[in-house]
Design a protein around this motif. Structure first.
Motif, PDB file in Angstrom:
ATOM      1  N   SER A 235      42.940  44.683  48.416  1.00  0.00           N
ATOM      2  CA  SER A 235      42.509  43.284  48.515  1.00  0.00           C
ATOM      3  C   SER A 235      41.710  42.883  47.285  1.00  0.00           C
ATOM      4  O   SER A 235      41.882  41.783  46.748  1.00  0.00           O
ATOM      5  CB  SER A 235      41.674  43.061  49.778  1.00  0.00           C
ATOM      6  N   THR A 236      40.845  43.775  46.824  1.00  0.00           N
ATOM      7  CA  THR A 236      40.052  43.508  45.626  1.00  0.00           C
ATOM      8  C   THR A 236      40.942  43.376  44.405  1.00  0.00           C
ATOM      9  O   THR A 236      40.769  42.468  43.584  1.00  0.00           O
ATOM     10  CB  THR A 236      39.015  44.637  45.411  1.00  0.00           C
ATOM     11  N   TRP A 237      41.933  44.247  44.278  1.00  0.00           N
ATOM     12  CA  TRP A 237      42.867  44.196  43.146  1.00  0.00           C
ATOM     13  C   TRP A 237      43.621  42.874  43.147  1.00  0.00           C
ATOM     14  O   TRP A 237      43.751  42.223  42.110  1.00  0.00           O
ATOM     15  CB  TRP A 237      43.841  45.382  43.206  1.00  0.00           C
TER      16      TRP A 237
ATOM     17  N   ALA B 117      42.769  39.990  44.530  1.00  0.00           N
ATOM     18  CA  ALA B 117      41.855  38.895  44.202  1.00  0.00           C
ATOM     19  C   ALA B 117      41.523  38.873  42.718  1.00  0.00           C
ATOM     20  O   ALA B 117      41.506  37.809  42.087  1.00  0.00           O
ATOM     21  CB  ALA B 117      40.581  39.011  45.034  1.00  0.00           C
ATOM     22  N   TYR B 118      41.274  40.047  42.140  1.00  0.00           N
ATOM     23  CA  TYR B 118      40.937  40.141  40.719  1.00  0.00           C
ATOM     24  C   TYR B 118      42.065  39.582  39.848  1.00  0.00           C
ATOM     25  O   TYR B 118      41.822  38.948  38.828  1.00  0.00           O
ATOM     26  CB  TYR B 118      40.652  41.596  40.343  1.00  0.00           C
ATOM     27  N   HIS B 119      43.305  39.803  40.264  1.00  0.00           N
ATOM     28  CA  HIS B 119      44.463  39.338  39.495  1.00  0.00           C
ATOM     29  C   HIS B 119      44.941  37.949  39.915  1.00  0.00           C
ATOM     30  O   HIS B 119      45.977  37.488  39.442  1.00  0.00           O
ATOM     31  CB  HIS B 119      45.598  40.359  39.603  1.00  0.00           C
ATOM     32  N   GLY B 120      44.208  37.298  40.802  1.00  0.00           N
ATOM     33  CA  GLY B 120      44.526  35.927  41.173  1.00  0.00           C
ATOM     34  C   GLY B 120      45.645  35.767  42.183  1.00  0.00           C
ATOM     35  O   GLY B 120      46.259  34.703  42.264  1.00  0.00           O
TER      36      GLY B 120
ATOM     37  N   SER C 102      52.554  34.336  40.532  1.00  0.00           N
ATOM     38  CA  SER C 102      51.734  33.703  39.500  1.00  0.00           C
ATOM     39  C   SER C 102      52.664  33.077  38.462  1.00  0.00           C
ATOM     40  O   SER C 102      53.813  32.767  38.751  1.00  0.00           O
ATOM     41  CB  SER C 102      50.785  34.721  38.865  1.00  0.00           C
TER      42      SER C 102
ATOM     43  N   GLU D 104      50.166  50.854  37.010  1.00  0.00           N
ATOM     44  CA  GLU D 104      49.189  51.187  38.048  1.00  0.00           C
ATOM     45  C   GLU D 104      49.918  51.728  39.281  1.00  0.00           C
ATOM     46  O   GLU D 104      50.170  51.002  40.238  1.00  0.00           O
ATOM     47  CB  GLU D 104      48.358  49.956  38.402  1.00  0.00           C
TER      48      GLU D 104
END
Length: 196
Positions: free
Chosen positions: A34-36, A38-41, A49, A64
């Motif tokens: 979830s953090t990854w 969010a960090y990448h939008g 995107s 990754e």
């Protein structure tokens, strides 16, 4: 049950959890994923995107593998295409490692898919000089017979790149020899006594 076996089974459980289509990602995905995202939008693992890139494509492009594995485990589509007709495997062939490439193939990313420019993963690997990836894709069944619009196959592209590298190496060698000759000439002039 033996303690090691229980721990091994528990470690595998999150990978087997099927994500319900209506369930928010936070309820099933690990916090790190979830953090990854969010960090990448990316609001979720199915969002896109710029140029139609998915989170799986981004993770594959950056090599990754752990993120690729998690995204696939939670239902990311390995065959999704961006606006140029590229999928995650195509991006992995640019910069990803062997584990990522094999994981995407096993997840159903079509190995011989040609993008909008009629370039396959095998051709991309060859043109990028990733001979290790070229060999791996061939071992996984990629077709070496497919050709780009210019008529070249992936093997032709690899040979062309090899010739370019050989020419560059020869030019560098010639420049090095010229530099050594110039230095020797300069040293001889400096060693010559003045004739005044």
């Amino acid at each position: 049950m033996h303690t090691d076996t229980v721990l091994a089974v528990r470690e595998r459980l999150p990978r087997r959890v099927a994500r319900r289509a209506d369930a928010p990602l936070e309820t099933v995905a690990p916090a790190a994923l979830s953090t990854w995202l969010a960090y990448h939008g990316f609001p979720d693992l199915h969002s896109r995107s710029v140029n139609g890139e998915t989170p799986l494509m981004r993770a594959a492009r950056h090599g990754e593998d752990a993120v690729v594995e998690a995204l696939l485990a939670f239902g990311a589509r390995a065959d999704a295409l961006d606006d140029d007709g590229n999928h995650a495997l195509w991006f992995a062939c640019l910069r990803g490692g062997p584990a990522t490439i094999l994981r995407l193939i096993e997840a159903g990313s079509p190995i011989d898919h040609a993008n909008d420019d009629d370039i396959t993963c095998l051709m991309q690997a060859a043109a990028s000089g990733r001979l290790d990836v070229l060999r791996m894709l061939l071992a996984q069944g990629a077709s070496a017979e497919l050709c780009a619009p210019d008529g070249r196959s992936a093997l032709d592209m690899a040979a062309d790149l090899g010739l370019q590298l050989l020419r560059a190496a020869r030019q560098m060698d010639q420049m090095g020899q010229m530099h050594q000759t110039e230095e020797a000439g300069t040293q001889r002039i400096a060693a010559t006594p003045d004739l005044v």
